[in-house]
Design an enzyme around this catalytic site. Structure first.
Site, PDB file in Angstrom:
ATOM      1  CB  CYS A  30      -2.313   7.082  13.640  1.00 57.01           C
ATOM      2  SG  CYS A  30      -2.605   6.388  12.040  1.00 57.01           S
ATOM      3  CE1 TYR A 169      -8.176   5.337   4.376  1.00 60.69           C
ATOM      4  CE2 TYR A 169      -7.275   3.527   5.658  1.00 60.69           C
ATOM      5  CZ  TYR A 169      -7.143   4.785   5.119  1.00 60.69           C
ATOM      6  OH  TYR A 169      -5.985   5.486   5.322  1.00 60.69           O
ATOM      7  CG  HIS A 172      -4.540   8.310   3.883  1.00 60.53           C
ATOM      8  ND1 HIS A 172      -5.460   7.990   4.863  1.00 60.53           N
ATOM      9  CD2 HIS A 172      -4.493   9.658   3.842  1.00 60.53           C
ATOM     10  CE1 HIS A 172      -5.930   9.111   5.400  1.00 60.53           C
ATOM     11  NE2 HIS A 172      -5.368  10.132   4.793  1.00 60.53           N
ATOM     12  CG  ASP A 265      -5.853  13.637   4.817  1.00 66.00           C
ATOM     13  OD1 ASP A 265      -6.593  14.619   4.659  1.00 66.00           O
ATOM     14  OD2 ASP A 265      -6.193  12.625   5.452  1.00 66.00           O
TER      15      ASP A 265
END
Ligand code: ADP
Ligand code: SF4
Length: 687
Positions: A30, A169, A172, A265
């Site tokens: 991001c 994906y 997360h 992460d």
């Protein structure tokens, strides 16, 4: 000249139908710029490609209005109207012969859909995972069919926008595909729930769909969380993650593997070292022949070469190291290893996404300024005049101002009162877990020490009269700030008259004297109204030295602002484990010779606790005496040859280290300009 030990990092590698020119892979991350600032986003990514990253990815791209993370500012590919903005990015990346990757995402029960007002969707009926009092509805078969089509349509739009690698994906703990995989989110009893094979079904189908739709020209990458650090309550690398990768081993063109959730992460250097994910991701290459990329805050070329040579990964994934130094690959290629601006692992960059603002980086002040200010991380135009500069104070602001001016070809004198460089960075990097922060000083000092146009003086405290005598046309004061001892902060806006100065310590005292500032059997109380990291690291210093520590804060949790750097959980857990007594939601009300009275932030209730010494972590005063002295002598400036005097960094307005570095950089960039140029804006709307 490149060191041959690093040749392996520059070998091309085939990823399905495309080939990356080297092993440097900027994984999706991001920026806080997403769909609302597409020009800025494109320029940022283009610079990564220019800096040598063979693959440059977007942040997550929401594929449909039922995956709306507003007010977060992610990439968006809801419809054809999104294509032109994304094409800006792929063109910027292709200009430097890199591959552009897009991380398609459906956020399932992670998105409350505040803007689109669509009911969220999930494998099973569930409350969303943010704080919104909103539930996701369970998807029926027709929803599953529709979701598969949305993903295919988004993949086709991505192809149209020019992407070379398209992600599926599941990571997360914030994607629908991972929610289907996880038994804790998927309570279905049809063929999409229950058994492992059933929970895997949708993931498998979407990979197949995507390959079928775009697989001829684009590589299909899969991003999978291989461990959630939840033990048997989540995916584990040595059980279900292995089963998933074994089951789908040859399906995608690339495996991008990491930890989940985001705080696992993107761990900070306070809690983990370079390569911290290897023990979890190490198995992946043994179960697939497809290329594997992984992350772990890699900044050392030796470690990167080792990771590839040892067969652990095929590609070095990086988010933060590519933010701190977009030119990291180029610098390895040209043998300029010392010039790499290594990430310090502070996660100030993460704050961008968490606060929905363009990200900043402590080490790289040009981050997110590439488009709006036209700043390039490696290039600054030369100065046009030969005027020399004097910078007073060798902390982050002063070091960066001096470094950038020297890069511009100006003659610079940097004067530091103390016997070490780095100011607060040097003091703070001696605190538990913060050693890597010293890189802010080391990188700048190294540059300055190489330069013939920089004169560096330690143990040279300057007064206003010295500066007048020095007679340099341009003076920048970077004299820092000092922690207050009077309790003034957010909770107490006026000095607390009841505080006994003989028993009050500040962070500066602990950083200077260490735990010795408090004698062994004194109960010590820390009052944290700063609400970021400082109070918690001081608690560690004291408790590690055997002191009994009570931690008071007006906030409901320890260190609430560190939510923005993904550290809050870890900080609070560490204090609890170290048996620091935490009293939240309290202010200071009174002090007697060996006690402290606390008051509840909501009611009149008070409580009295033992207290020999109180450490106040509240706010800082700018060290601006030198400025005030110089201002009082302004009528003598012209005779002394002084044209400008500026304050930069904490002596102007105490803030984050990132802001001090930015202030130093901005000062140097704008030297010689009459007026500060206004940054470009792209938030005018489309009228
Ligand atoms: P910033 O974060 O704004 O760079 P720091 O507090 O980290 O601020 O650094 C300020 C530095 O300035 C410290 O190293 C301090 O010793 C130095 N300094 C403060 N006053 C003077 C002075 N009058 N002359 C020279 N150096 C000074
Ligand atoms: Fe690294 Fe900190 Fe920069 Fe993020 S802000 S890239 S963690 S130095």
């Amino acid at each position: 000249m490149r060191d041959p030990r690093y040749d392996i990092l520059f070998e091309p590698i085939k990823i399905g139908p495309v080939t990356t020119r080297n092993r440097f892979y900027q994984v999706p991350h991001c920026t806080g710029m997403g769909h609302r600032y597409p020009q800025a986003e494109a320029r940022l990514r283009g610079i990564k490609a220019e800096g040598g990253w063979g693959v440059v990815s977007t942040q997550e791209a929401e594929i449909h209005a039922s995956s709306d993370l507003t007010p977060a500012n992610e990439a968006r590919i809801w419809g054809a109207d999104d294509i032109p903005a994304l094409r800006l990015l792929t063109e910027a990346v292709h200009e430097h012969d890199s591959l552009a990757a897009i991380q398609l995402a459906h956020n399932g029960l992670h998105s409350a859909n505040r803007y689109s007002r669509v009911a969220p969707i999930a494998p099973s009926s569930a409350i969303v995972d943010g704080d919104d009092p909103v539930q996701a509805r369970a998807m029926d078969k027709s929803d599953i069919v529709a979701f598969r089509k949305w993903h295919v349509d988004a993949a086709l739009r991505a192809q149209d926008a020019g992407f070379d690698i398209i992600y599926v994906y599941a990571g997360h703990d914030m994607t629908l595909l991972q929610h289907f995989l996880l038994a804790r989110h998927n309570h279905r009893t049809d063929e999409y729930g229950g058994s492992f094979e059933n929970r895997l079904r949708l993931f498998r189908e979407v990979i197949e769909d995507t390959k079928e739709a775009v697989g001829e020209t684009c590589a299909v990458a899969v991003r999978l969380a291989v461990d959630e650090l939840l033990g048997s309550g989540g995916i584990q690398h040595d059980s279900e993650a292995r089963d998933i990768i074994e089951a789908l081993a040859e399906e995608p063109d690339l495996w991008d593997v990491n930890l989940s959730d985001w705080s696992n992460d993107s761990q900070t250097s306070r809690f983990s070292d370079e390569g911290f994910q290897e023990r979890y991701t190490g198995f992946v290459k043994s179960v697939t022949t497809k290329p594997v990329v992984g992350v772990g805050r890699y900044t050392s070329p030796d470690t990167m070469a080792r990771v590839i040579k040892s067969g652990h990964l095929d590609l070095i994934g990086a988010a933060r190291p590519s933010i701190a130094d977009p030119f990291l690959p180029k610098k390895i290629e040209t043998g300029e290893i010392e010039a790499i601006r290594e990430c310090i692992g502070c996660n100030i960059c993460v704050m961008g996404d968490n606060t929905s603002t363009p990200m900043r980086c402590t080490q790289n002040p040009t981050m997110a300024e590439e488009w709006r200010r036209g700043w390039h991380p490696e290039i600054i135009p030369q100065v046009t005049k030969s005027d020399p500069y004097l910078i007073v104070g060798g902390g982050p602001a002063g070091l960066e101002a001096a470094r950038a001016l020297v890069q511009r070809g100006a003659d610079v004198t940097l004067s530091e009162a103390g016997s070490t460089w780095g100011g607060r960075v040097t003091s703070e990097s001696a605190l538990p877990g913060l050693a890597a922060w010293g890189r802010v000083r080391d990188w700048r000092l190294w540059q300055l020490q190489q330069a013939s146009n920089a004169e560096l003086y330690l143990e040279s405290p300057l007064e206003a009269s010295d500066i007048l005598e020095f007679g340099v046309p341009h003076v920048a004061l970077a004299t820092g700030s000092t922690w207050r001892a009077d309790g003034v902060g957010r909770a107490h806006r006026r000095p607390l008259s009841f505080l006994d100065p003989a028993r009050v310590l500040t962070p500066d005292d602990i950083m200077t004297k260490g735990a010795a500032a408090v004698s062994t059997d004194d109960p010590v109380v820390i009052f944290d109204d700063d609400r970021f990291y400082m109070a918690s690291v001081l608690a560690e210093v004291l408790v590690d030295a055997g002191r009994e520590v009570v931690f008071i804060t007006p906030a409901p949790i320890v260190s609430p602002w560190s939510e923005n750097t993904l550290e809050q959980d870890r900080i609070q857990r560490r204090l609890v484990e170290k048996q620091v007594r935490i009293i939240p939601l309290h202010n200071l009300a009174d002090m007697s010779p060996d006690t402290l009275t606390l008051s509840c932030v909501y009611t009149e209730t008070t409580q009295v606790i033992d207290c020999a010494k109180l450490v106040t972590v509240t706010s800082r005063r700018p060290n601006d005496q030198l400025w005030l002295d110089l201002i009082s002598m302004k009528d003598q400036w012209a005779d002394a040859g002084i044209q400008t005097v500026n304050r930069i960094g904490d002596c102007y307005a105490p803030s984050l280290i990132a802001m001090a570095v930015q202030a130093g950089h901005k000062y140097a960039r704008h030297a010689e300009l009459e007026n500060e140029p206004q940054p470009l804006r792209e938030d005018f709307g489309h009228v």
